[in-house]
Motif scaffolding. Structure first.
Motif, PDB file in Angstrom:
ATOM      1  N   GLY A   1       6.764 -36.382 -24.965  1.00 11.64           N
ATOM      2  CA  GLY A   1       5.999 -37.554 -24.553  1.00 11.64           C
ATOM      3  C   GLY A   1       4.507 -37.296 -24.650  1.00 11.64           C
ATOM      4  N   HIS A   2       3.764 -38.377 -24.808  1.00 13.09           N
ATOM      5  CA  HIS A   2       2.323 -38.299 -25.012  1.00 13.09           C
ATOM      6  C   HIS A   2       1.577 -39.071 -23.925  1.00 13.09           C
ATOM      7  N   VAL A   3       0.360 -38.601 -23.615  1.00 17.33           N
ATOM      8  CA  VAL A   3      -0.569 -39.417 -22.832  1.00 17.33           C
ATOM      9  C   VAL A   3      -1.762 -39.690 -23.739  1.00 17.33           C
ATOM     10  N   PHE A   4      -2.095 -40.966 -23.914  1.00 23.49           N
ATOM     11  CA  PHE A   4      -3.238 -41.333 -24.759  1.00 23.49           C
ATOM     12  C   PHE A   4      -4.409 -41.743 -23.870  1.00 23.49           C
ATOM     13  N   VAL A   5      -5.499 -41.011 -24.004  1.00 23.01           N
ATOM     14  CA  VAL A   5      -6.724 -41.321 -23.267  1.00 23.01           C
ATOM     15  C   VAL A   5      -7.595 -42.185 -24.181  1.00 23.01           C
ATOM     16  N   ASP A   6      -7.616 -43.472 -23.914  1.00 24.59           N
ATOM     17  CA  ASP A   6      -8.350 -44.429 -24.734  1.00 24.59           C
ATOM     18  C   ASP A   6      -9.859 -44.300 -24.465  1.00 24.59           C
ATOM     19  N   ALA A   7     -10.650 -44.891 -25.345  1.00 19.18           N
ATOM     20  CA  ALA A   7     -12.114 -44.807 -25.183  1.00 19.18           C
ATOM     21  C   ALA A   7     -12.550 -45.367 -23.831  1.00 19.18           C
ATOM     22  N   SER A   8     -11.858 -46.390 -23.364  1.00 20.69           N
ATOM     23  CA  SER A   8     -12.267 -47.056 -22.118  1.00 20.69           C
ATOM     24  C   SER A   8     -11.607 -46.460 -20.880  1.00 20.69           C
ATOM     25  N   ALA A   9     -10.878 -45.348 -21.020  1.00 21.29           N
ATOM     26  CA  ALA A   9     -10.155 -44.786 -19.868  1.00 21.29           C
ATOM     27  C   ALA A   9     -11.116 -44.455 -18.730  1.00 21.29           C
ATOM     28  N   ASP A  10     -10.686 -44.706 -17.497  1.00 21.23           N
ATOM     29  CA  ASP A  10     -11.456 -44.296 -16.332  1.00 21.23           C
ATOM     30  C   ASP A  10     -11.457 -42.758 -16.291  1.00 21.23           C
ATOM     31  N   PRO A  11     -12.654 -42.131 -16.226  1.00 21.99           N
ATOM     32  CA  PRO A  11     -12.719 -40.667 -16.355  1.00 21.99           C
ATOM     33  C   PRO A  11     -11.874 -39.937 -15.316  1.00 21.99           C
ATOM     34  N   GLN A  12     -11.929 -40.360 -14.066  1.00 21.99           N
ATOM     35  CA  GLN A  12     -11.191 -39.636 -13.028  1.00 21.99           C
ATOM     36  C   GLN A  12      -9.677 -39.863 -13.155  1.00 21.99           C
ATOM     37  N   LYS A  13      -9.288 -41.118 -13.400  1.00 25.44           N
ATOM     38  CA  LYS A  13      -7.853 -41.399 -13.583  1.00 25.44           C
ATOM     39  C   LYS A  13      -7.309 -40.594 -14.766  1.00 25.44           C
ATOM     40  N   ALA A  14      -8.123 -40.464 -15.821  1.00 23.94           N
ATOM     41  CA  ALA A  14      -7.661 -39.728 -17.001  1.00 23.94           C
ATOM     42  C   ALA A  14      -7.376 -38.279 -16.627  1.00 23.94           C
ATOM     43  N   VAL A  15      -8.309 -37.649 -15.938  1.00 24.44           N
ATOM     44  CA  VAL A  15      -8.111 -36.249 -15.528  1.00 24.44           C
ATOM     45  C   VAL A  15      -6.875 -36.141 -14.633  1.00 24.44           C
ATOM     46  N   ASP A  16      -6.786 -37.018 -13.642  1.00 26.05           N
ATOM     47  CA  ASP A  16      -5.675 -36.944 -12.683  1.00 26.05           C
ATOM     48  C   ASP A  16      -4.313 -37.161 -13.351  1.00 26.05           C
ATOM     49  N   VAL A  17      -4.236 -38.190 -14.162  1.00 30.77           N
ATOM     50  CA  VAL A  17      -2.933 -38.563 -14.729  1.00 30.77           C
ATOM     51  C   VAL A  17      -2.483 -37.552 -15.785  1.00 30.77           C
ATOM     52  N   VAL A  18      -3.401 -37.103 -16.652  1.00 29.70           N
ATOM     53  CA  VAL A  18      -2.990 -36.102 -17.653  1.00 29.70           C
ATOM     54  C   VAL A  18      -2.571 -34.814 -16.939  1.00 29.70           C
ATOM     55  N   PHE A  19      -3.361 -34.396 -15.964  1.00 31.10           N
ATOM     56  CA  PHE A  19      -3.055 -33.157 -15.245  1.00 31.10           C
ATOM     57  C   PHE A  19      -1.693 -33.257 -14.557  1.00 31.10           C
ATOM     58  N   ASN A  20      -1.468 -34.378 -13.881  1.00 27.35           N
ATOM     59  CA  ASN A  20      -0.193 -34.562 -13.182  1.00 27.35           C
ATOM     60  C   ASN A  20       0.973 -34.645 -14.171  1.00 27.35           C
ATOM     61  N   SER A  21       0.761 -35.356 -15.269  1.00 26.30           N
ATOM     62  CA  SER A  21       1.838 -35.535 -16.254  1.00 26.30           C
ATOM     63  C   SER A  21       2.269 -34.194 -16.852  1.00 26.30           C
ATOM     64  N   LYS A  22       1.290 -33.312 -17.052  1.00 21.98           N
ATOM     65  CA  LYS A  22       1.619 -32.009 -17.642  1.00 21.98           C
ATOM     66  C   LYS A  22       2.090 -30.989 -16.608  1.00 21.98           C
ATOM     67  N   THR A  23       1.390 -30.882 -15.481  1.00 22.17           N
ATOM     68  CA  THR A  23       1.567 -29.693 -14.633  1.00 22.17           C
ATOM     69  C   THR A  23       2.406 -29.906 -13.381  1.00 22.17           C
ATOM     70  N   HIS A  24       2.722 -31.159 -13.012  1.00 21.06           N
ATOM     71  CA  HIS A  24       3.424 -31.361 -11.745  1.00 21.06           C
ATOM     72  C   HIS A  24       4.774 -30.673 -11.742  1.00 21.06           C
ATOM     73  N   ARG A  25       5.482 -30.731 -12.864  1.00 20.75           N
ATOM     74  CA  ARG A  25       6.723 -29.959 -13.041  1.00 20.75           C
ATOM     75  C   ARG A  25       6.983 -29.816 -14.534  1.00 20.75           C
ATOM     76  N   PRO A  26       6.379 -28.799 -15.126  1.00 17.98           N
ATOM     77  CA  PRO A  26       6.341 -28.714 -16.594  1.00 17.98           C
ATOM     78  C   PRO A  26       7.717 -28.559 -17.239  1.00 17.98           C
ATOM     79  N   SER A  27       8.718 -28.114 -16.484  1.00 26.69           N
ATOM     80  CA  SER A  27      10.006 -27.764 -17.095  1.00 26.69           C
ATOM     81  C   SER A  27      10.953 -28.946 -17.266  1.00 26.69           C
ATOM     82  N   VAL A  28      10.517 -30.145 -16.918  1.00 27.51           N
ATOM     83  CA  VAL A  28      11.446 -31.277 -16.979  1.00 27.51           C
ATOM     84  C   VAL A  28      11.064 -32.266 -18.076  1.00 27.51           C
TER      85      VAL A  28
END
Lengths: 422, 422
Positions: free
Chosen positions: B235-262
């Motif tokens: 699965g992919h997370v796409f950070v668009d040009a208009s992405a909110d900077p903080q939401k982008a950091v939070d959501v990408v980080f959570n999507s990858k690291t919250h439980r990487p093995s699933v």
């Protein structure tokens, strides 16, 4: 040999990829655009009927030269009247609601994410059928209405007709601003093409076989892509002890003889031993209109001019004016017989007894279970689905008559505001 | 060899037939009876935890002797806490609504036949999984609640644990007046048993593989019975040009690291070239918590200490603290990349631009498409489905998290009064 097959698989890969690209355009089309395309397709079939009938005459002539059976030649034949039917079916499709975009479920999650599940097209639908040029138009129309591209393998017997028909439909799409590759035929790739379509994963999203039991078994056994099994119809009508005598005669007769060659025609009548008078009436009525009965030893004492049923007969889909007959001791024996031999299409009980009716509904495992009604009602048109791509006898995805909704998948859409999982 | 296989297939035939017979009893059980059975199953797991943990210790020891990877040993291990989780999951199943008997559609036909479509159990559900003894309890519970018999192949690594667990669950069913053969394990038949389960038509109504990509591919390719493909998650997370900077950091980080093995962990981040400042923050945050980045040439100029992404990386499900990074020119390039490499599980866009959000939803083909939310929300529990048997990445029958409803089929019931077709 391997090289030959690889080259055909390569062609299937190219064809299905073109279908997938074309489907993206269709997936974005509004209902109005799809309906306009269907209207133009209908006009095109109407306007090109001479060319289609001419092509059909060639297929028929080849069939006659090859000593093709009359029943098959009849299915193969298009007439002005049958073309009228195809034209009006495309028109009716345009008038049906568009299933795409329908919201099936949805709610707000506790964290504020707004969630909904919507209907989307499956994508690329493959169909393998035999000597039925009308199916070419039916499936093309249903595919367009439901947002899917279609890949059609109509078989060598009808390939001239199918070739001209597909070409007419493709031109109609293009005239309407939609990609021609939404409708593609692969008859020219022969059996190798059909095999490659069944086995090339990532090609079609679903493959639908329509035809005789042999065709369906081949597709189900050989396919590596998802398949929806259709139309295997060894169905029974059970005349319970309490059955209304007249309804029993009417419903069994209609279930068998209204159109014996189709999958919702009944193949076996089970009669409760205590309903002998009704049973004899049922069997005499069948015989008097020319149905050959294959009877068990008890039924053999009820009627004359019948043949003895063999073990094989219980599992036979006659698709003809023949019917198996078994006299049972009770509803339990009827259910047991159905369990053993039914293909799970349509099962009917004739009874005036409430608990037997409820028990039959609960215990008989079939796509359709009916109380006091003809098996011939298992049909997309009769069910009010508006269009039918076949009757599924499997349990996954779709069971029973398949309309537009059954050619869709779903997509979950989640709209958040930066939510993360804790 | 052929004789050996035939004998195993014969055993699978016997086992699935016993399951089918047992399922008929369950199919007639009321919700109260099924919930009572689940409660007794929960109590039995709780009461027999010492025996289950002892069996698990044997599997773990054998795993260590065979130099099994730590991640696999971790999945294999049961603890008191994990058993508590299984017990409470069974309890929660009892509290969920019963999907069986729900009326999905229905109306009176013009001729007076009353028609309805109701939910029925699938029948016999097979599951093939690896070294996850918790799945044994989960699927057994979900099976019972949805009215299905289950055939479990939990793999050799966990066979001692699974054997004891299944025996405990079977005793609980019998204590509750339900047939033990609703839950059967086939680990003792080895790989031949798994192969026979996949290929014996008429055995299971559906087969669900749960595990790594290799297992799922094997089942999908070899099975002759219907399969629901689960859990392949590139699965992919796409950070668009208009992405909110903080939401982008939070959501990408959570999507990858919250439980990487699933399977719902993101594997690739796509970043719009005009979101460089946000993108660099995203990448630095990932790196600072130990994520190894596989970067394209542009991203290589944004961060240090990353490795160059290979063509293979774009299609890799790391299931670990690694992530592919690609900088794209626009949303079209992002969609194109997703189309090429996504397994159709969960796709996320971070954007504040309405038309880009709508375009992503419309054009990206996945079970779940999210706007501004973590990919980790793709989960039956998070969706409120209550129980999850896996996450389907196919389009037929079920797509996305599968709960109780996804383990059901339907049946049409027609109640007439002697109607025949004219």
């Amino acid at each position: 040999m391997t090289v030959q097959l690889d080259s055909v698989t390569q062609q299937i890969a190219t064809i299905t990829k073109a279908a997938r690209t074309a489907q993206k355009t269709l997936g974005r089309a509004s209902r109005a655009e799809k309906d306009a395309a269907l209207a133009v397709m209908a006009e095109a079939i109407d306007a090109n009927r001479a060319a289609i009938l001419e092509a059909n005459a060639k297929d028929l002539q080849r069939g006659q030269e090859n000593n093709t059976a009359d029943a098959l030649l009849d299915r193969l034949q298009l007439t002005d009247e049958r073309i009228d039917g195809l034209v009006s079916a495309l028109g009716e499709l345009a008038s049906l609601p568009d299933p795409i975009g329908n919201v099936l479920r949805g709610n707000n999650l506790p964290n504020g994410i707004r969630m909904q599940q919507i209907r989307v097209p499956l994508g690329v639908v493959g169909a393998i059928y035999e000597a039925r040029p009308n199916v070419t138009v039916d499936i093309a129309g249903i595919g367009i209405k439901s947002g899917n591209a279609v890949i059609l393998r109509g078989g060598s017997a009808a390939e001239t007709t199918n070739g001209v028909t597909i070409s007419v439909l493709r031109d109609a799409l293009e005239a309407n601003g939609l990609p021609a590759d939404l409708i593609q035929g692969i008859d020219e790739l022969g059996r190798d093409g059909a095999n490659a379509l069944m086995t090339y994963r990532g090609g079609v999203d679903v493959l639908i076989p329509r035809g005789g039991p042999g065709l369906i078994r081949t597709v189900v056994e050989q396919a590596a892509v998802p398949v929806i099994e259709t139309g295997a119809g060894v169905g029974h009508v059970f005349v319970d002890a309490s059955a209304d005598p007249q309804k029993a005669v009417d419903v069994v007769f209609n279930s068998k003889t209204h159109r014996p060659s189709v999958c919702n025609a009944a193949e076996t009548v089970l009669i409760h031993k205590d309903a002998k008078e009704t049973g004899v009436n049922v069997l005499n009525t069948l015989q008097s209109s020319g149905v050959l009965l294959h009877v068990d030893p008890t039924a053999a004492t009820w009627v004359t001019d019948a043949v003895a049923a063999t073990e094989e007969d219980w599992a036979t889909e006659y698709l003809d004016m023949e019917m198996s007959v078994k006299i049972v001791d009770d509803i339990a024996e009827a259910i047991e017989h159905v369990e053993m031999y039914s293909t799970g299409h349509t099962e009917v009980i004739l009874t005036e007894n409430l608990s037997n009716a409820e028990r039959y509904i609960a215990e008989v495992d079939a796509a359709v279970v009916m109380i006091n009604a003809s098996s011939r009602f298992t049909d997309g048109g009769q069910f009010g689905l508006g269009a039918e791509i076949g009757i599924s006898t499997q349990k996954l995805h779709a069971r029973g008559p398949m309309g537009l909704e059954e050619l869709t998948s779903t997509k979950w859409i989640l709209r958040g505001d930066g939510q993360i999982r804790h």
